[in-house]
Motif scaffolding. Sequence first.
Motif, PDB file in Angstrom:
ATOM      1  N   VAL A 128       0.856  -1.190   0.000  1.00 19.07           N
ATOM      2  CA  VAL A 128       0.000   0.000   0.000  1.00 19.07           C
ATOM      3  C   VAL A 128       0.889   1.236   0.000  1.00 19.07           C
ATOM      4  N   SER A 129       0.623   2.159  -0.914  1.00 19.53           N
ATOM      5  CA  SER A 129       1.464   3.350  -1.054  1.00 19.53           C
ATOM      6  C   SER A 129       1.031   4.490  -0.140  1.00 19.53           C
ATOM      7  N   VAL A 130      -0.279   4.672  -0.011  1.00 20.22           N
ATOM      8  CA  VAL A 130      -0.801   5.819   0.737  1.00 20.22           C
ATOM      9  C   VAL A 130      -2.036   5.410   1.527  1.00 20.22           C
ATOM     10  N   VAL A 131      -2.139   5.949   2.745  1.00 21.48           N
ATOM     11  CA  VAL A 131      -3.327   5.726   3.579  1.00 21.48           C
ATOM     12  C   VAL A 131      -3.836   7.079   4.057  1.00 21.48           C
ATOM     13  N   GLY A 132      -5.136   7.303   3.904  1.00 18.72           N
ATOM     14  CA  GLY A 132      -5.753   8.512   4.420  1.00 18.72           C
ATOM     15  C   GLY A 132      -6.545   8.185   5.673  1.00 18.72           C
ATOM     16  N   ILE A 133      -6.513   9.070   6.653  1.00 19.12           N
ATOM     17  CA  ILE A 133      -7.224   8.848   7.925  1.00 19.12           C
ATOM     18  C   ILE A 133      -8.427   9.774   8.019  1.00 19.12           C
ATOM     19  N   PHE A 134      -9.609   9.185   8.145  1.00 14.44           N
ATOM     20  CA  PHE A 134     -10.843   9.961   8.304  1.00 14.44           C
ATOM     21  C   PHE A 134     -11.002  10.437   9.745  1.00 14.44           C
ATOM     22  N   SER A 135     -10.726   9.534  10.672  1.00 17.58           N
ATOM     23  CA  SER A 135     -10.909   9.850  12.092  1.00 17.58           C
ATOM     24  C   SER A 135      -9.891   9.087  12.925  1.00 17.58           C
ATOM     25  N   TYR A 136      -9.305   9.783  13.901  1.00 19.56           N
ATOM     26  CA  TYR A 136      -8.379   9.115  14.816  1.00 19.56           C
ATOM     27  C   TYR A 136      -8.933   9.098  16.239  1.00 19.56           C
ATOM     28  N   ASP A 137     -10.246   9.265  16.372  1.00 21.11           N
ATOM     29  CA  ASP A 137     -10.892   9.210  17.689  1.00 21.11           C
ATOM     30  C   ASP A 137     -10.574   7.881  18.368  1.00 21.11           C
ATOM     31  N   GLY A 138     -10.168   7.955  19.627  1.00 22.44           N
ATOM     32  CA  GLY A 138      -9.813   6.750  20.377  1.00 22.44           C
ATOM     33  C   GLY A 138      -8.334   6.426  20.295  1.00 22.44           C
ATOM     34  N   ALA A 139      -7.628   7.103  19.372  1.00 17.16           N
ATOM     35  CA  ALA A 139      -6.189   6.875  19.229  1.00 17.16           C
ATOM     36  C   ALA A 139      -5.468   8.220  19.170  1.00 17.16           C
ATOM     37  N   GLU A 140      -5.990   9.165  19.965  1.00 18.12           N
ATOM     38  CA  GLU A 140      -5.429  10.527  19.942  1.00 18.12           C
ATOM     39  C   GLU A 140      -3.962  10.564  20.353  1.00 18.12           C
ATOM     40  N   ASN A 141      -3.596   9.763  21.337  1.00 13.61           N
ATOM     41  CA  ASN A 141      -2.220   9.790  21.808  1.00 13.61           C
ATOM     42  C   ASN A 141      -1.245   9.398  20.705  1.00 13.61           C
ATOM     43  N   GLN A 142      -1.530   8.291  20.026  1.00 16.78           N
ATOM     44  CA  GLN A 142      -0.668   7.846  18.932  1.00 16.78           C
ATOM     45  C   GLN A 142      -0.597   8.900  17.828  1.00 16.78           C
ATOM     46  N   PHE A 143      -1.760   9.502  17.533  1.00 15.00           N
ATOM     47  CA  PHE A 143      -1.808  10.497  16.458  1.00 15.00           C
ATOM     48  C   PHE A 143      -0.949  11.719  16.789  1.00 15.00           C
ATOM     49  N   HIS A 144      -1.139  12.277  17.972  1.00 17.10           N
ATOM     50  CA  HIS A 144      -0.422  13.504  18.332  1.00 17.10           C
ATOM     51  C   HIS A 144       1.077  13.254  18.495  1.00 17.10           C
ATOM     52  N   GLN A 145       1.441  12.088  19.024  1.00 19.62           N
ATOM     53  CA  GLN A 145       2.857  11.743  19.133  1.00 19.62           C
ATOM     54  C   GLN A 145       3.478  11.607  17.741  1.00 19.62           C
ATOM     55  N   MET A 146       2.739  10.981  16.832  1.00 16.47           N
ATOM     56  CA  MET A 146       3.207  10.809  15.457  1.00 16.47           C
ATOM     57  C   MET A 146       3.436  12.159  14.787  1.00 16.47           C
ATOM     58  N   VAL A 147       2.479  13.069  14.946  1.00 15.67           N
ATOM     59  CA  VAL A 147       2.591  14.398  14.339  1.00 15.67           C
ATOM     60  C   VAL A 147       3.767  15.171  14.926  1.00 15.67           C
ATOM     61  N   GLU A 148       3.922  15.098  16.234  1.00 13.16           N
ATOM     62  CA  GLU A 148       5.016  15.814  16.892  1.00 13.16           C
ATOM     63  C   GLU A 148       6.381  15.305  16.416  1.00 13.16           C
ATOM     64  N   LEU A 149       6.524  13.986  16.338  1.00 16.26           N
ATOM     65  CA  LEU A 149       7.791  13.405  15.891  1.00 16.26           C
ATOM     66  C   LEU A 149       8.040  13.701  14.413  1.00 16.26           C
ATOM     67  N   THR A 150       6.965  13.770  13.636  1.00 13.75           N
ATOM     68  CA  THR A 150       7.107  14.090  12.209  1.00 13.75           C
ATOM     69  C   THR A 150       7.601  15.516  12.019  1.00 13.75           C
ATOM     70  N   GLU A 151       7.108  16.427  12.828  1.00 15.94           N
ATOM     71  CA  GLU A 151       7.568  17.816  12.746  1.00 15.94           C
ATOM     72  C   GLU A 151       9.061  17.903  13.068  1.00 15.94           C
ATOM     73  N   GLU A 152       9.494  17.122  14.066  1.00 13.98           N
ATOM     74  CA  GLU A 152      10.912  17.100  14.408  1.00 13.98           C
ATOM     75  C   GLU A 152      11.733  16.507  13.262  1.00 13.98           C
TER      76      GLU A 152
END
Length: 223
Positions: A128-152
């Motif tokens: 799979v080349s690309v995945v789009g996320i409609f909702s990350y409800d229930g997995a907010e911690n993983q999402f925000h950590q991922m975004v923060e590390l990506t910015e770094e």
Amino acid sequence: MNSRRPKIHSRRFREYCSQVLSKEVDNYVSDLLKELVRFQDRLYQKDPVKAKKKRRIVMGLREVLKHLKLKKLKCVIISPNCERIQSKGGLDETLHTIIEVAREQEIPFVFALNRKALGRCVNKAVPVSVVGIFSYDGAENQFHQMVELTEEARKAYQEMLNALEQELRAIEGCSEEPLCNLIEESTTSLDNMTSQSFLEAGEPEYGAYQICYYVEKLAQETV
């Protein structure tokens, strides 16, 4: 001189990637996608009709681009080793459009895993080349950590480009030529060994070491 210019991109780390690759980012992306798939499957077991209406993820370049344009997505995960198809309307063009639209909408886009690993995270037997996320409800911690590390990781990539620019200018005396021109001429592969290891679907080239390594190598060759 051109043959001595460092090749910072490869078939496993395509030139559309604007962040260094990171195991930490990969781990959070993997955890996030597996959790969202679990939520989706659980809902499907209870109510298949509702599950179809409330999908958590979408896969594939064209499907992701379609929902991105409809402003339905919260995030896009992109493999750093998508196939190179540069014809008009090909995968490269679609991929660059996805990145452009995500930027315009200020939606996080993350380069992580490889195509096979991304497929496994969403329970697919095919790459799979690309995945789009409609909702990350229930997995907010993983999402925000991922975004923060990506910015770094994105900042680290820019810092490496800046360092590379300084090295190139010092070594080659290119005071006028833009860095992008120097890099574009050498983005096909890191070396023959890298290309061969890609065929065996090896682990992504984590971190910024590939940039540092070739800067150091280039400096040594000119001594």
